[in-house]
Structure formats: structure tokens, C-alpha cells
Motif scaffolding. Sequence first.
Motif, PDB file in Angstrom:
ATOM      1  N   PHE A 476       6.627  -5.527  -0.782  1.00 16.91           N
ATOM      2  CA  PHE A 476       5.847  -6.766  -0.885  1.00 16.91           C
ATOM      3  C   PHE A 476       4.880  -6.729  -2.072  1.00 16.91           C
ATOM      4  O   PHE A 476       4.009  -7.578  -2.188  1.00 16.91           O
ATOM      5  N   GLY A 477       5.058  -5.745  -2.925  1.00 19.36           N
ATOM      6  CA  GLY A 477       4.188  -5.615  -4.084  1.00 19.36           C
ATOM      7  C   GLY A 477       4.917  -5.920  -5.377  1.00 19.36           C
ATOM      8  O   GLY A 477       6.145  -6.029  -5.419  1.00 19.36           O
ATOM      9  N   GLU A 478       4.149  -6.057  -6.419  1.00 21.48           N
ATOM     10  CA  GLU A 478       4.698  -6.265  -7.765  1.00 21.48           C
ATOM     11  C   GLU A 478       4.299  -5.079  -8.620  1.00 21.48           C
ATOM     12  O   GLU A 478       3.111  -4.749  -8.713  1.00 21.48           O
ATOM     13  N   GLU A 479       5.293  -4.441  -9.241  1.00 20.23           N
ATOM     14  CA  GLU A 479       4.985  -3.278 -10.064  1.00 20.23           C
ATOM     15  C   GLU A 479       4.293  -3.714 -11.344  1.00 20.23           C
ATOM     16  O   GLU A 479       4.721  -4.658 -12.018  1.00 20.23           O
ATOM     17  N   VAL A 480       3.221  -3.006 -11.665  1.00 20.83           N
ATOM     18  CA  VAL A 480       2.457  -3.308 -12.870  1.00 20.83           C
ATOM     19  C   VAL A 480       3.246  -2.839 -14.077  1.00 20.83           C
ATOM     20  O   VAL A 480       3.809  -1.742 -14.087  1.00 20.83           O
ATOM     21  N   ASN A 481       3.294  -3.685 -15.102  1.00 17.63           N
ATOM     22  CA  ASN A 481       4.023  -3.360 -16.322  1.00 17.63           C
ATOM     23  C   ASN A 481       3.509  -2.072 -16.937  1.00 17.63           C
ATOM     24  O   ASN A 481       2.306  -1.835 -17.017  1.00 17.63           O
ATOM     25  N   GLY A 482       4.442  -1.234 -17.380  1.00 12.77           N
ATOM     26  CA  GLY A 482       4.067   0.059 -17.962  1.00 12.77           C
ATOM     27  C   GLY A 482       3.197  -0.056 -19.188  1.00 12.77           C
ATOM     28  O   GLY A 482       2.521   0.895 -19.576  1.00 12.77           O
ATOM     29  N   LYS A 483       3.204  -1.229 -19.838  1.00 11.64           N
ATOM     30  CA  LYS A 483       2.382  -1.434 -21.026  1.00 11.64           C
ATOM     31  C   LYS A 483       1.138  -2.265 -20.706  1.00 11.64           C
ATOM     32  O   LYS A 483       0.583  -2.937 -21.562  1.00 11.64           O
ATOM     33  N   PHE A 484       0.737  -2.228 -19.412  1.00  9.44           N
ATOM     34  CA  PHE A 484      -0.419  -3.007 -18.960  1.00  9.44           C
ATOM     35  C   PHE A 484      -1.641  -2.703 -19.816  1.00  9.44           C
ATOM     36  O   PHE A 484      -2.020  -1.552 -20.005  1.00  9.44           O
TER      37      PHE A 484
END
Length: 505
Positions: A476-484
Motif C-alpha cells: 500500500f506504499g509508493e517507493e520513493v524514487n532513487g534520485k529523490f
Amino acid sequence: MGKILRFLTSRLFITIILFCLELILLVNLVMVWSTYSSRFSIFFKLLSIVVSLLIMTRNENAAYKLVWMLIVSVFPSFGAVLYLLCGNKRIGHRAMKKIEKYERSHKRAKINHDVKIISKIGDENLRKLSRYILNRTESAPCENSRGKYFDNGDEFLTDLLSELEKAKRFIFIEYFIIAEGKVWEKILSILERKAGEGLDIRVMYDDVGSINALPYKYYRQLRKKGIKAIAFNPVKWHFNPRLNFRDHRKILSIDGNVCYTGGLNLADEYMNKEIRFGYWKDNAIKLEGDVVFSMTTMFIELWDAVTDEEEDINLFRPTRRVASDGVMQAFGSGPYYNDSIGENAYLALVNNAKKYLYITTPYLIPDDAMILALRSASESGVDVRIVTPRYPDKKQVFEVTRSNYEKLLDAGVRIYEYLPGFVHTKMFLSDDEVAIVGTTNLDYRSFFLHFELSVVFYSSSIIREVKDDMIKIMDFGEEVNGKFKERNPIKRCFRFFYGLFSPAL
């Protein structure tokens, strides 16, 4: 308009205003004295030197010392006075003596440690963790124990109410937040009835945690119902060096045979009876057997230290035996220890992880030691995943949480934000072998200022339930972009400033 008016007249708002006025008055007094009197100016300069030496030589977290050294350096006169008023993390000689007294009086009565139990923990590094916890807290690993995991408030509350109805001897409740509402009303009706039947009913709530959730001096109302009640570390309307020391634990012990803990507080929003930050994702654990005695002992030791009572801990031993479900070890941590036992237990799991490490935390404000360990684990090939909320309960803390993403993402750590709302669970899980569930957040306050508790599960069926829940949370989560990377300069400045001073806040 009604909500604004209630906030402006609340005890929390009035307390904040009084603190701010005292701070302004203090700054003006120090500056005026320093400006118009050379003697006072010399005194404050000498005080700054003494305080700086005191900070440097104390056995405290490096980041905490660095922040206060910066404050004293930039504001030499006022910074030194401020540190003495609210930067000193010592709980006080008198309070320390009381806690040590009750720990000593209960030491001989605690469950005798069986070396064979530690030998049943498969991994040597985990055996070291168990011995460390035992040596630092005297909380022994236990067999003849079992647990039940609740991944939501509704199931927890239904089970809790059922067990409360079965109580025959005592009910002990210690929570950071107790709030008037539907949940507490159901619990209180049972407590009041059980008190009338002659059971020993005790309630201890944190005064800051419940400051806007309960009426002022609510414990008086409970006492009129036959319930023993106290507010932990009551708020005083003046600078109080002990204000930061909060009781963040959750303990609900019934007859010494059943105990509940976890992230859930006794308030409507935690059970999603009231929606404030989207869906509130939390957990609780029901413990039975020998491990319950460790929880009950934690309650009695703090209760006795606060009330100056002295009781025979043997009166509260479990009276039922249950089949073993792995090895369990419940332990407490708090400001009376020189080191952070809760953080050290987490670090042991991070450093020992071989395949994967999953973490859920509402606040991601780790110190340098934790960041280095997480980065090293990820860079060595361990699948490290951390879940934080998408919708925060405290916006400024959320910004600091996000300010720590980049340094972890750069090392390959995977970070997820829980989309439905606020995730409040505090869990560490590693390699299907060990899990820690409790009240300790991944931040400075939990590690160094709060009274907290954790339960370590070694090779228990609870581990599978914890893993299933963690996977659901990530689903139910959204993975944070690796280039955040935050590009808003205002937010970046705020995160830098708040993150820099977070150890002292």
C-alpha cells in the motif's frame, strides 16, 4: 471556528505561550545584565566555558553534544543558561536513586535466568543481543510464552475488552496517550465495574501525551471511581529540566497472565474511530506466559518510583503456564541508562542482517551511527527497506524524515511512503529469524529521552505475522524514487535547520 477557539483555550496552547514568554524574559534578562554590568558579562562568559567543558565530557550522544556546543558558541551567554535549564538530559539524582532502589528491590524476584534459553537462539550474534539486553536491563529471555499479533485497532480492541472482562486480580494500564472517546469509554466502564468488585486497578498516563486528550488532573476523576491513577511527569508552567522525559510506553497487564503492547494508544484515532491523518495503520501484540512478568515488572518499578510505594513483585507473577512459541524478551529503556538500549538492539539487527531488513517507523530521524549501519548493510548486499508515512501527524518532523532519504537512497536503501495515511508501527524484522516490536521510534527522543519498551521475538511464529503485515504495508506504499531530491529552496533550508537541531528538540 470552534476548533480554533478550543485550541486557543487549551492547556497545551497556554503552556506553550507561557514557555515562550519565559524564554523571551530570560533572553532579555541575560542580555541586559551582560550589557550593563561588566561583572555579569564576565560571569556569563565563564559560565559558557564551564558549560562547554561539561557538554564535551558528558557520556552522551555525539550529535546531541554537537548541537548544544553550536548553540553555546553562537549564543555564549544565553546558550549556556538555556542548556542548564532544558539541555541537561540527566533525570536528577533523587529520581535516579528511586528508580535504582525499586530495581534492586525487585531484582531477586525476577524470573531466574536459564542459560539454556539463550542457547536455543540459533544465531550467535542474536545470542549476544539477548545477553546484552539481560546484562543491561535484567530482563531475561523467556520460553513458556506466546503472542498474538494484531494488525489493526478493531481486532485489538475486541480482544482487549474480552480479556478485561475475565480479570480476577488486577489490571495495570500505562499509556502515553489516553483520550476521552468511544474507545476509552468502553474500557473505563469495565475498569469501574472491576474496581467495584475489589480488583487492583491502576492507570498511569503521560501528562504531555494526553494533555489535549484528557481534562486537567483527570486522575482525580479516576480515583473517585475507585481506580488508582497518576499522571506521569505532570507539566509545570515554567521551565522544567525534566519536561523532556516522557513515558512513551504502552503496557496493559491483566492478572499478570496477559499483557498488551505495541504502537496503539487508547484513543479513537488509533482505532480509526476518528480520522485525522488518513487511515491510521498501527499494531498491537498480546503476550501470554512468562514474558508477561517482565512487562508487569516494568510497570510496577515505574509506578513505585513515582508514588514512593514499595511492593512485593512476587504478588504479580503469572499464574498460568502456556506452550512455548520460540523465545521472547521484553525490555525497557529510558533516560536513566547512559546508553540507548533500544537503539543498540535495533543496531544489532541491522548489523546482523544477511538477506533482508525491513523497518516501519512513523519518524525517520536516525543518528549518524544508525545511518552508517543502514548504509553499510545495504551496500553489503542486504535488502534494506524502510516504510514511513505519506501523511504526517507532525509536518515539521515529516520534513526532517524526508531530509534523511537522500543519504540512505544513495546507498541503495529502498524507502516506501504509506499512501492510505499514517503508519505508526515501530518494527524491525530480519531474515525470518528475529523481529522487534514495541514503542520505540527511530528518532532521538525515543532513543535518549523517553521511557520506552520493546519485545524481541527469536524464532517465533509472530515473526511470520510481522513479515506478512510489513509486506502489506509496502504493497500500500509508493517507493520513493532513487534520485529523490527536494528542489524547493525554502523546504531544503527548513529541513537543514530542523534536522541540525533535531537532537536537542
